[in-house]
Design a protein around this motif. Structure first.
Motif, PDB file in Angstrom:
ATOM      1  N   ARG A 153     -58.427-111.318  94.748  1.00 23.94           N
ATOM      2  CA  ARG A 153     -58.928-109.956  94.611  1.00 23.94           C
ATOM      3  C   ARG A 153     -58.534-109.081  95.796  1.00 23.94           C
ATOM      4  O   ARG A 153     -58.680-109.463  96.953  1.00 23.94           O
ATOM      5  CB  ARG A 153     -60.460-109.991  94.490  1.00 23.94           C
ATOM      6  N   ASP A 157     -59.401-103.770  93.596  1.00 24.26           N
ATOM      7  CA  ASP A 157     -59.650-104.409  92.305  1.00 24.26           C
ATOM      8  C   ASP A 157     -61.138-104.373  91.977  1.00 24.26           C
ATOM      9  O   ASP A 157     -61.987-104.505  92.862  1.00 24.26           O
ATOM     10  CB  ASP A 157     -59.173-105.864  92.321  1.00 24.26           C
ATOM     11  N   ALA A 158     -61.449-104.220  90.690  1.00 22.69           N
ATOM     12  CA  ALA A 158     -62.851-104.123  90.263  1.00 22.69           C
ATOM     13  C   ALA A 158     -63.053-104.908  88.977  1.00 22.69           C
ATOM     14  O   ALA A 158     -62.099-105.356  88.345  1.00 22.69           O
ATOM     15  CB  ALA A 158     -63.239-102.661  90.049  1.00 22.69           C
ATOM     16  N   GLU A 159     -64.322-105.059  88.592  1.00 21.44           N
ATOM     17  CA  GLU A 159     -64.637-105.819  87.385  1.00 21.44           C
ATOM     18  C   GLU A 159     -64.009-105.212  86.140  1.00 21.44           C
ATOM     19  O   GLU A 159     -63.648-105.918  85.202  1.00 21.44           O
ATOM     20  CB  GLU A 159     -66.155-105.926  87.215  1.00 21.44           C
ATOM     21  N   VAL A 160     -63.845-103.899  86.116  1.00 23.10           N
ATOM     22  CA  VAL A 160     -63.233-103.266  84.950  1.00 23.10           C
ATOM     23  C   VAL A 160     -61.777-103.693  84.804  1.00 23.10           C
ATOM     24  O   VAL A 160     -61.247-103.783  83.690  1.00 23.10           O
ATOM     25  CB  VAL A 160     -63.360-101.720  85.039  1.00 23.10           C
ATOM     26  N   ASP A 161     -61.112-103.978  85.935  1.00 20.74           N
ATOM     27  CA  ASP A 161     -59.737-104.482  85.878  1.00 20.74           C
ATOM     28  C   ASP A 161     -59.705-105.875  85.270  1.00 20.74           C
ATOM     29  O   ASP A 161     -58.826-106.199  84.461  1.00 20.74           O
ATOM     30  CB  ASP A 161     -59.111-104.509  87.278  1.00 20.74           C
ATOM     31  N   GLN A 162     -60.682-106.699  85.654  1.00 20.43           N
ATOM     32  CA  GLN A 162     -60.752-108.048  85.106  1.00 20.43           C
ATOM     33  C   GLN A 162     -60.979-108.009  83.590  1.00 20.43           C
ATOM     34  O   GLN A 162     -60.478-108.871  82.862  1.00 20.43           O
ATOM     35  CB  GLN A 162     -61.865-108.832  85.779  1.00 20.43           C
ATOM     36  N   MET A 163     -61.677-107.012  83.098  1.00 17.93           N
ATOM     37  CA  MET A 163     -61.965-106.912  81.673  1.00 17.93           C
ATOM     38  C   MET A 163     -60.701-106.722  80.830  1.00 17.93           C
ATOM     39  O   MET A 163     -60.664-107.117  79.665  1.00 17.93           O
ATOM     40  CB  MET A 163     -62.941-105.763  81.409  1.00 17.93           C
ATOM     41  N   PRO A 168     -57.654-114.747  85.732  1.00 15.22           N
ATOM     42  CA  PRO A 168     -58.661-114.456  86.764  1.00 15.22           C
ATOM     43  C   PRO A 168     -58.078-113.684  87.944  1.00 15.22           C
ATOM     44  O   PRO A 168     -57.001-114.023  88.446  1.00 15.22           O
ATOM     45  CB  PRO A 168     -59.130-115.848  87.201  1.00 15.22           C
ATOM     46  N   MET A 170     -60.605-112.208  90.433  1.00 18.45           N
ATOM     47  CA  MET A 170     -61.727-111.833  91.288  1.00 18.45           C
ATOM     48  C   MET A 170     -62.047-112.821  92.412  1.00 18.45           C
ATOM     49  O   MET A 170     -63.040-112.653  93.117  1.00 18.45           O
ATOM     50  CB  MET A 170     -62.981-111.619  90.433  1.00 18.45           C
ATOM     51  N   ASP A 172     -61.848-114.308  96.086  1.00 21.58           N
ATOM     52  CA  ASP A 172     -61.530-113.704  97.387  1.00 21.58           C
ATOM     53  C   ASP A 172     -60.401-114.438  98.106  1.00 21.58           C
ATOM     54  O   ASP A 172     -59.740-113.851  98.973  1.00 21.58           O
ATOM     55  CB  ASP A 172     -62.767-113.697  98.284  1.00 21.58           C
TER      56      ASP A 172
END
Length: 267
Positions: A153, A157-163, A168, A170, A172
Motif C-alpha cells: 500500500r 492508496d485507499a479502500e476504494v482502490d482495493q474495491m 490485494p 493494502m 503495508d
C-alpha cells in the motif's frame, strides 16, 4: 487464494513440482530429464512445509486438502529464485500509455513476478493532474495483466482502490526471501524508510519507492534500494523500474531497458 488454482489435480505432487521447476529455469529441459538430485531437492522443499507431503510425492494433487494445495502452490512459486520486476507509482499518473509500457516491459524482461510499490491509481494532491485521466482503463490493464501483481500500500492508496482491483493492495509491507538467507523488506516508503527502518539482520535489504528517485545506498548493516518511478520520476531522472535475478538488482530505464544502476547482494 483459491486452493484449486496453481496446480494440476490429475498430476502427482512430483510432476507438479517438476513443471514449476522447469518453468522457472526458463530453459528447454525435457520433462523426462528431471534427475534424482532434483527429486531429492523436491523432498527437501516439501519437508519444510511439515505436512508429510515429502512421503506422498507419487500421489495426485487432487487428493490433497485445500490447505495442502495452497502450501504446495506457494512452494511451486518460490522454490526457484524468480526474475522479479519491481516498480513504484507506475500508474500514479493514471496514464494508460504508461501502464501499457510497464506491461510491455514486463513481457520483454520475461519476469516471473511483478511487484508494485504502491500509489497505483491516484497521483496525489502535490502533483498536477495528468494529461490523460483514465483510471478505468488503468484498472482494466492491471486486472487483466498476464502476471497477477504483488503489491504493497502507498500513501495515496485507499479502500476504494482495493474495491476495483482484483489483487490485494493494502498490505503495508512484504518480506521477500533473497539468496544466501538474506531478506528484503519491501514497502512503499511513507511508513518504513531509512529514517524509520524496519527490523532487519545484517546484509538485509530495504526496498521502497515514495521519493520517485532511484538509488542504491548502504545504510550501515543493510542496503536501501529504490527503483525510482515509472510514472513521475524526480530530480531529472528517467522513468525507471528494477529487476532482481540471481542476487543482482538492476535499475533500468522504462523506455529503453538500459541499465542505470546495479547492486549485487552482499556487495
Amino acid at each position: 487464494q483459491d486452493p484449486l488454482k496453481g496446480t494440476a489435480p490429475h498430476m502427482t505432487i512430483e510432476e507438479n513440482l517438476s513443471l514449476a521447476y522447469l518453468r522457472a529455469s526458463r530453459g528447454s529441459i525435457p520433462f523426462s530429464r528431471i534427475s534424482k538430485k532434483d527429486k531429492e531437492f523436491f523432498r527437501e522443499q516439501l519437508s519444510m512445509l511439515d505436512m508429510g507431503l515429502e512421503d506422498r510425492m507419487k500421489q495426485p494433487v487432487g487428493l490433497l486438502s485445500g490447505g495442502q494445495r495452497q502450501a504446495l502452490t506457494l512452494l511451486m512459486a518460490t522454490m526457484v529464485p524468480p526474475l522479479l520486476l519491481l516498480l513504484d507509482e507506475h500508474t500514479a499518473a493514471l496514464d494508460p500509455a504508461t501502464a501499457e509500457k510497464v506491461l510491455e516491459r514486463l513481457e520483454k524482461e520475461g519476469a516471473d513476478r511483478f511487484f508494485l510499490l504502491g500509489d497505483l491509481l491516484y497521483h496525489g494532491p502535490r502533483n498536477d493532474l495528468p494529461d490523460r485521466y483514465e483510471p478505468r482503463e488503468v484498472i482494466r490493464l492491471l486486472n487483466e495483466s498476464p502476471i497477477v501483481p504483488l503489491c504493497v500500500r502507498g500513501n495515496c492508496d485507499a479502500e476504494v482502490d482495493q474495491m476495483v482491483l482484483q489483487f490485494p493492495i493494502m498490505a503495508d509491507y512484504a518480506l521477500l526471501p533473497l539468496d544466501g538467507g538474506h531478506c528484503a523488506f519491501v514497502t512503499h516508503g511513507h511508513l518504513f524508510n531509512t529514517e524509520c527502518p524496519p527490523p532487519h539482520r545484517p546484509g538485509d535489504v530495504l526496498i521502497h519507492g515514495h521519493t520517485h528517485v532511484h538509488c542504491a545506498l548502504p545504510q550501515g548493516d543493510y542496503t536501501y534500494l529504490n527503483p525510482g518511478s515509472a510514472a513521475l520520476p524526480k530530480e531529472g531522472q528517467p522513468k525507471s523500474y528494477m529487476i532482481y535475478e540471481d542476487g543482482l538488482f538492476s535499475i533500468r530505464a522504462l523506455e529503453t531497458g538500459e541499465e542505470l544502476l546495479a547492486w549485487r547482494l552482499g556487495q
